[in-house]
Design a protein around this motif. Structure first.
Motif, PDB file in Angstrom:
ATOM      1  N   ALA A 353       0.711  -1.446   0.047  1.00 41.08           N
ATOM      2  CA  ALA A 353      -0.082  -0.051   0.067  1.00 41.08           C
ATOM      3  C   ALA A 353       0.841   1.301   0.061  1.00 41.08           C
ATOM      4  O   ALA A 353       1.889   0.983   0.496  1.00 41.08           O
ATOM      5  CB  ALA A 353      -1.033  -0.020   1.225  1.00 41.08           C
ATOM      6  N   GLN A 354       0.265   2.243  -0.324  1.00 37.46           N
ATOM      7  CA  GLN A 354       0.939   3.560  -0.650  1.00 37.46           C
ATOM      8  C   GLN A 354       0.522   4.205   0.810  1.00 37.46           C
ATOM      9  O   GLN A 354      -0.891   4.161   1.353  1.00 37.46           O
ATOM     10  CB  GLN A 354       0.290   4.530  -1.390  1.00 37.46           C
ATOM     11  CG  GLN A 354       0.783   3.956  -2.825  1.00 37.46           C
ATOM     12  CD  GLN A 354       0.367   4.914  -4.058  1.00 37.46           C
ATOM     13  OE1 GLN A 354       0.808   6.046  -4.138  1.00 37.46           O
ATOM     14  NE2 GLN A 354      -0.790   4.455  -4.591  1.00 37.46           N
ATOM     15  N   PRO A 355       1.327   4.999   1.571  1.00 40.34           N
ATOM     16  CA  PRO A 355       1.110   5.522   2.848  1.00 40.34           C
ATOM     17  C   PRO A 355      -0.221   6.453   2.874  1.00 40.34           C
ATOM     18  O   PRO A 355      -0.468   7.543   1.942  1.00 40.34           O
ATOM     19  CB  PRO A 355       2.096   6.093   3.329  1.00 40.34           C
ATOM     20  CG  PRO A 355       3.391   5.697   2.515  1.00 40.34           C
ATOM     21  CD  PRO A 355       2.815   5.407   1.410  1.00 40.34           C
ATOM     22  N   PRO A 356      -1.172   6.232   3.733  1.00 40.43           N
ATOM     23  CA  PRO A 356      -2.409   7.319   3.608  1.00 40.43           C
ATOM     24  C   PRO A 356      -1.950   8.614   4.379  1.00 40.43           C
ATOM     25  O   PRO A 356      -0.678   8.807   4.865  1.00 40.43           O
ATOM     26  CB  PRO A 356      -3.604   6.686   4.588  1.00 40.43           C
ATOM     27  CG  PRO A 356      -2.718   5.507   5.452  1.00 40.43           C
ATOM     28  CD  PRO A 356      -1.557   5.132   4.685  1.00 40.43           C
ATOM     29  N   ARG A 357      -2.873   9.538   4.295  1.00 44.99           N
ATOM     30  CA  ARG A 357      -2.613  10.991   4.639  1.00 44.99           C
ATOM     31  C   ARG A 357      -3.392  11.323   5.764  1.00 44.99           C
ATOM     32  O   ARG A 357      -4.598  11.241   5.794  1.00 44.99           O
ATOM     33  CB  ARG A 357      -2.684  11.839   3.596  1.00 44.99           C
ATOM     34  CG  ARG A 357      -2.196  13.423   3.782  1.00 44.99           C
ATOM     35  CD  ARG A 357      -2.358  14.215   2.469  1.00 44.99           C
ATOM     36  NE  ARG A 357      -3.638  14.521   2.308  1.00 44.99           N
ATOM     37  CZ  ARG A 357      -4.337  15.707   2.797  1.00 44.99           C
ATOM     38  NH1 ARG A 357      -3.735  16.424   3.525  1.00 44.99           N
ATOM     39  NH2 ARG A 357      -5.597  15.730   2.201  1.00 44.99           N
TER      40      ARG A 357
END
Length: 518
Positions: A353-357
């Protein structure tokens, strides 16, 4: 005549295009004492804050005294609470299931560890220049979760020449021990260059106003003591009064300030000397000026801390400036957290996954009434919102239905009215192509005949009203003419119209569903 050749320098080793840059190379580093603004004083960097260096302290102790000022505490506390009251959210990097799962997991984690409390303490980095927190982890089934985030005293930490964070201990006061990044989260703010890892907080600009204010209050209290009550003056005969009696007179003079009655030996007297000067001098003016300066430095204006009652934040410009400060503080904490713990946790628990914000909703909520009015105006000229837009904008539970419009006549204008009321998704090429089977029914829909069908019903009514000699006579004629009203033609025309409208609605719903699936 021969043309002159243009003289251009031949490409050689000195040409920038002939060299490949060294990736990651830094020249103006501050390591090894190359920063001429600091000088080499040891393995750890010293702050360049001019107040700390000139006042003989470099460990932020004097800035803690600044924070003890009541006006500073009130203004900075207001700035902290303004950030905390903004709701926080976690936004996934994309709509991919793994990114959404990472965002949902982080949302639950932040709610469990009290993200508002952590944010409030980390915001002191805005005041002092930098903040440091230690992240404690624990296992949870198949994931690594945060057990606690403890904001540490920043005075315990220093930075080395490579901008690495170091923890000072009693055994390592010279160079400290390494504060590894997965376990320590920090940020710095306020400095005007990247060579200052300690930042420069609000306390730098608040030091002098609070110092002047503190000195002013000290002299102000002395002034009030001196001019609030007169000075007692004792008189005695210097030739005949012995020393013990003089001591008694001095004690009596001191007692004048606090006692309601005193006793004096005969031959001695006490006078009260009134102050020749009156008024409060300029102490209050200086005090108020320093408080106003503190408010401007901290919250960007004075309306919220010293404004007129009932007019808090009434000035739009002041409100805008203060809103900008809130957003800057919220982004500072959230973005540094996203680059640190959020990135680490995502890499451990959701490698794909790409890191959430993480962010805070600082902007004022939209006026949905104004938005609805705008959407209504757009609908009048033929632009209908999609169902997804309605759910996203207004929330709640909604479902699509087919609105109908009254038909002013029996011709195709009735179909035009229905088409105008239908959703924009229905008014497309697919619908126009699919309506061919309805042509015959539309042509059969009565036009002027619908009006003519009313004649058999209305003719007796009109005759009764026309021929009636009075209102009562007309009423009796209407009652007598009721059995003669023929509604058969009107019923047939209405049945045809209802059939066509129902068929049109079913076809529109099918095309809308097909368009949404495509």
């Amino acid at each position: 005549m021969a043309k002159r050749k243009s003289q251009r320098p031949a490409p050689g080793p000195a040409s920038s295009a002939a060299h490949t840059p060294e990736y990651g190379r830094t020249i103006a580093t501050i390591a090894d004492g190359q920063d001429v603004t600091r000088g080499y004083v040891g393995p750890l960097l010293q702050t360049t804050d001019s107040v700390l260096r000139t006042r003989g302290a470099s460990n932020l102790a004097i800035y803690e005294q600044v924070y003890s000022d009541a006006q500073v505490k009130a203004c900075f506390g207001q700035r902290q609470l303004a950030v905390i009251q903004c709701p926080w959210s976690v936004e996934p990097a994309s709509d991919e299931p793994v990114d959404v799962a990472a965002a949902d997991w982080l949302t639950a984690e932040l709610g469990r560890i009290a993200w508002d409390r952590i944010t409030e303490k980390m915001l002191f980095g805005v005041f002092y220049g930098y903040s440091v927190a230690e992240v404690v982890y624990e296992p949870d089934e198949r994931t690594v979760r945060i057990s606690d985030v403890r904001v540490r005293n920043r005075r315990r930490f220093r930075f080395d020449a490579d901008m690495g964070l170091r923890l000072l201990t009693p055994q390592n006061m010279l160079d400290g021990i390494e504060a590894a990044t997965p376990y320590f989260w920090s940020f710095a703010t306020g400095a005007d260059n990247d060579d200052e890892p300690y930042g420069q907080g609000l306390a730098h600009w608040l030091y002098w106003p609070t110092l002047f204010k503190r000195q002013d209050v000290k002299f102000w209290l002395r002034f009030l003591d001196k001019f609030g009550s007169p000075t007692a003056l004792g008189r005695y005969d210097a030739q005949t009064t012995p020393e013990p009696e003089r001591a008694k007179l001095l004690a009596a003079v001191d007692a004048v300030q606090n006692s309601t009655g005193i006793v004096l030996p005969k031959g001695m007297e006490i006078e009260l000397m009134e102050a020749a000067r009156s008024g409060a001098a300029d102490y209050k003016a200086l005090h108020d000026t320093m408080d106003a300066t503190i408010a401007r430095v901290t919250v960007g204006q004075t309306a919220s801390s010293q404004g007129t009652p009932g007019k808090l934040g009434g000035d739009d410009l002041q409100a805008d400036v203060r809103r900008d400060l809130i957003k800057a503080d919220a982004d500072l904490v959230c973005e540094s957290f996203n680059l640190g713990p959020v990135a680490w946790l995502t890499a451990w628990n959701f490698p794909a996954a790409q890191p959430p914000r993480v962010y805070r909703q600082v902007e004022e909520p939209e006026d949905l009434v104004a938005r609805a009015e705008r959407d209504e105006r757009l609908a009048r000229i033929g632009y209908r919102p999609t169902l997804a837009y309605v759910h996203k904008t207004y929330g709640g539970e909604y479902e699509a239905y087919q609105p109908t419009a009254p038909a002013p006549s029996g011709d195709k204008s009735a179909v035009d009215a229905v088409a105008f009321a239908a959703p924009a998704a229905v008014q497309n090429a697919d619908l126009l192509a699919a309506q061919a089977p309805l042509d015959a029914a539309l042509d059969a829909l009565p036009g002027a005949a619908l009006i003519q069908a009313l004649d058999p019903m209305l003719a007796p009514v009109i005759a009764a009203i026309r021929d009636g000699a009075s209102a009562d006579d007309a009423y009796e004629r209407l009652a007598a003419a009721a059995p003669d009203m023929d509604d058969e033609a009107l019923a047939e025309a209405l049945a045809r119209a209802i059939f066509v409208a129902d068929l049109w609605g079913q076809l529109s719903a099918q095309v809308t569903t097909s368009t949404a699936q495509d």
